[in-house]
Design an enzyme around this catalytic site. Structure first.
Site, PDB file in Angstrom:
ATOM      1  N   CYS A 118      70.269  26.156  35.484  1.00  0.00           N
ATOM      2  CA  CYS A 118      68.995  25.749  34.893  1.00  0.00           C
ATOM      3  C   CYS A 118      67.828  26.570  35.424  1.00  0.00           C
ATOM      4  O   CYS A 118      66.914  26.902  34.688  1.00  0.00           O
ATOM      5  CB  CYS A 118      68.736  24.271  35.161  1.00  0.00           C
ATOM      6  SG  CYS A 118      69.990  23.217  34.412  1.00  0.00           S
ATOM      7  N   PHE A 157      51.923  11.888  33.925  1.00  0.00           N
ATOM      8  CA  PHE A 157      50.671  11.476  34.567  1.00  0.00           C
ATOM      9  C   PHE A 157      50.229  10.095  34.089  1.00  0.00           C
ATOM     10  O   PHE A 157      49.064   9.879  33.764  1.00  0.00           O
ATOM     11  CB  PHE A 157      49.576  12.516  34.335  1.00  0.00           C
ATOM     12  CG  PHE A 157      49.801  13.799  35.082  1.00  0.00           C
ATOM     13  CD1 PHE A 157      49.661  13.843  36.459  1.00  0.00           C
ATOM     14  CD2 PHE A 157      50.170  14.958  34.408  1.00  0.00           C
ATOM     15  CE1 PHE A 157      49.877  15.027  37.157  1.00  0.00           C
ATOM     16  CE2 PHE A 157      50.389  16.143  35.091  1.00  0.00           C
ATOM     17  CZ  PHE A 157      50.236  16.174  36.474  1.00  0.00           C
ATOM     18  N   LEU A 158      51.191   9.166  34.068  1.00  0.00           N
ATOM     19  CA  LEU A 158      50.922   7.794  33.638  1.00  0.00           C
ATOM     20  C   LEU A 158      50.316   7.039  34.817  1.00  0.00           C
ATOM     21  O   LEU A 158      51.016   6.491  35.666  1.00  0.00           O
ATOM     22  CB  LEU A 158      52.223   7.142  33.160  1.00  0.00           C
ATOM     23  CG  LEU A 158      52.178   5.661  32.757  1.00  0.00           C
ATOM     24  CD1 LEU A 158      51.064   5.389  31.765  1.00  0.00           C
ATOM     25  CD2 LEU A 158      53.529   5.242  32.204  1.00  0.00           C
ATOM     26  N   ARG A 159      48.992   7.040  34.859  1.00  0.00           N
ATOM     27  CA  ARG A 159      48.278   6.443  35.999  1.00  0.00           C
ATOM     28  C   ARG A 159      47.000   5.782  35.502  1.00  0.00           C
ATOM     29  O   ARG A 159      46.270   6.359  34.697  1.00  0.00           O
ATOM     30  CB  ARG A 159      47.908   7.519  37.021  1.00  0.00           C
ATOM     31  CG  ARG A 159      49.087   8.314  37.558  1.00  0.00           C
ATOM     32  CD  ARG A 159      48.639   9.490  38.366  1.00  0.00           C
ATOM     33  NE  ARG A 159      49.759  10.317  38.797  1.00  0.00           N
ATOM     34  CZ  ARG A 159      49.621  11.478  39.446  1.00  0.00           C
ATOM     35  NH1 ARG A 159      48.406  11.950  39.711  1.00  0.00           N
ATOM     36  NH2 ARG A 159      50.682  12.165  39.806  1.00  0.00           N
ATOM     37  N   GLY A 160      46.737   4.577  36.013  1.00  0.00           N
ATOM     38  CA  GLY A 160      45.520   3.882  35.621  1.00  0.00           C
ATOM     39  C   GLY A 160      45.505   3.602  34.135  1.00  0.00           C
ATOM     40  O   GLY A 160      46.427   2.993  33.592  1.00  0.00           O
ATOM     41  N   ASP A 161      44.449   4.089  33.455  1.00  0.00           N
ATOM     42  CA  ASP A 161      44.334   3.842  32.015  1.00  0.00           C
ATOM     43  C   ASP A 161      44.549   5.099  31.190  1.00  0.00           C
ATOM     44  O   ASP A 161      44.117   5.184  30.045  1.00  0.00           O
ATOM     45  CB  ASP A 161      42.967   3.231  31.691  1.00  0.00           C
ATOM     46  CG  ASP A 161      41.808   4.168  32.049  1.00  0.00           C
ATOM     47  OD1 ASP A 161      42.058   5.238  32.657  1.00  0.00           O
ATOM     48  OD2 ASP A 161      40.656   3.820  31.735  1.00  0.00           O
ATOM     49  N   ARG A 162      45.259   6.096  31.776  1.00  0.00           N
ATOM     50  CA  ARG A 162      45.432   7.374  31.094  1.00  0.00           C
ATOM     51  C   ARG A 162      46.871   7.880  31.208  1.00  0.00           C
ATOM     52  O   ARG A 162      47.594   7.531  32.144  1.00  0.00           O
ATOM     53  CB  ARG A 162      44.493   8.441  31.665  1.00  0.00           C
ATOM     54  CG  ARG A 162      43.017   8.100  31.510  1.00  0.00           C
ATOM     55  CD  ARG A 162      42.140   9.155  32.177  1.00  0.00           C
ATOM     56  NE  ARG A 162      40.736   8.810  32.043  1.00  0.00           N
ATOM     57  CZ  ARG A 162      39.980   9.127  31.002  1.00  0.00           C
ATOM     58  NH1 ARG A 162      40.507   9.825  30.002  1.00  0.00           N
ATOM     59  NH2 ARG A 162      38.710   8.762  30.952  1.00  0.00           N
TER      60      ARG A 162
END
Length: 291
Positions: free
Chosen positions: A131, A271-276
């Protein structure tokens, strides 16, 4: 110290599941701060080797791989590894094993209902190791193992945003060590169905896939996968084989992970963090309108 096992609230003991295994260990440390050093005990994640073996009727067991893992759900890990690496297919039947011992079990034998073809090992693991050398070779090999995933559900933005907190609540060993990755399997409404922890993020995914294979639930075409770290080629490879249409992570994807997701129809969220969060591929499955 007592043995512990990490599981989601919906995860119950099934035939063939590992017994509770030691996932954390106590060590002595010197904690250094402004006032100097202080000797104390701390907890660290257990890391032990696991040899995975496979055999069909009347065959001697073939050693497939040795992986460093956090003990617990070892049989699920072995089955998930065999499936996501293309060494067994959806038509294969895994025979239920006896209960695995709680301690000292660093070998798992997977008994199959038909002969195991160990000649594929060199081809499969050459493809995996390639890979970093040739992205095209890796992508071509993925398409040999599986096709594009099914359409899957459309999921609300609010549902995606709620996944990390739900997984975090199930990370029992992480609470004590801060040193384990986690993978969670969710339904389209954001309900946590199962969670696994491990020192290797790919091992945590294999444990989930192995459980689903044993329960006859593959492909996971209506489910969402969340991993606690970044997404690599390996994670997307395993998700594709399992038929997962949406893969989310709290951190960044690699370039090859994005390529796999794009090529095989997976919605990749990072980048799934907080509200974003960022949607890297196939954004049509995410309803971003609920703000």
């Amino acid at each position: 110290m007592s043995d512990e096992r990490s599981a989601s609230p919906t995860d119950v003991r099934r035939p063939g599941a590992s017994r509770p295994a030691r996932q954390v260990a106590k060590v002595g440390v010197t904690a250094v701060g402004p006032a100097g050093g202080d000797a104390r005990d701390d907890w660290v994640a257990v890391e032990d080797p696991l040899e995975i073996r496979a055999a069909g009727p009347g065959q001697a067991a073939t050693s497939v791989a040795v992986t460093m893992r956090t003990p617990g759900s070892d049989f699920e890990l072995a089955v998930g590894f065999l499936r996501t690496e293309g060494l067994i297919g959806p038509e294969d039947e895994v025979l239920p094993p006896p209960d695995l011992p709680a301690k000292g079990c660093n070998v798992v034998n997977v008994e199959l209902s038909r002969p195991f073809d160990g000649s594929t090992l060199k081809r499969n693991f050459f493809a995996t190791s390639s890979c970093g050398l040739c992205g095209k070779a890796a992508l071509d090999q993925i398409e040999v193992r599986c096709g594009p995933v099914a359409a899957g559900p459309t999921v609300a933005r609010a549902t995606i945003l709620g996944l990390p907190d739900a997984l975090r609540e199930a990370q029992r060993a992480f609470d004590r060590t801060g040193g384990l990755h986690a993978a969670g399997l969710f339904d389209a409404e954001g309900r946590l169905l199962a969670a696994r922890e491990d020192v290797g993020r790919h091992n945590a995914v294999d444990k989930l896939v192995g459980r689903a294979f044993l329960d006859g639930e593959l492909p996971l075409s209506g489910r969402i996968l969340l991993v606690s770290g970044r997404t690599s080629f390996e994670i997307l490879q395993k998700a594709a084989v399992a038929g997962l249409p949406i893969v989310c992570a709290v951190s960044a994807p690699s370039s090859l992970a994005v390529s796999v997701a794009d090529r095989l129809g997976i919605t990749l969220v990072g980048f799934l963090r907080g509200d974003r969060f960022n949607v890297y591929t196939h954004p049509g499955r995410i309803d971003a309108g609920d703000r």
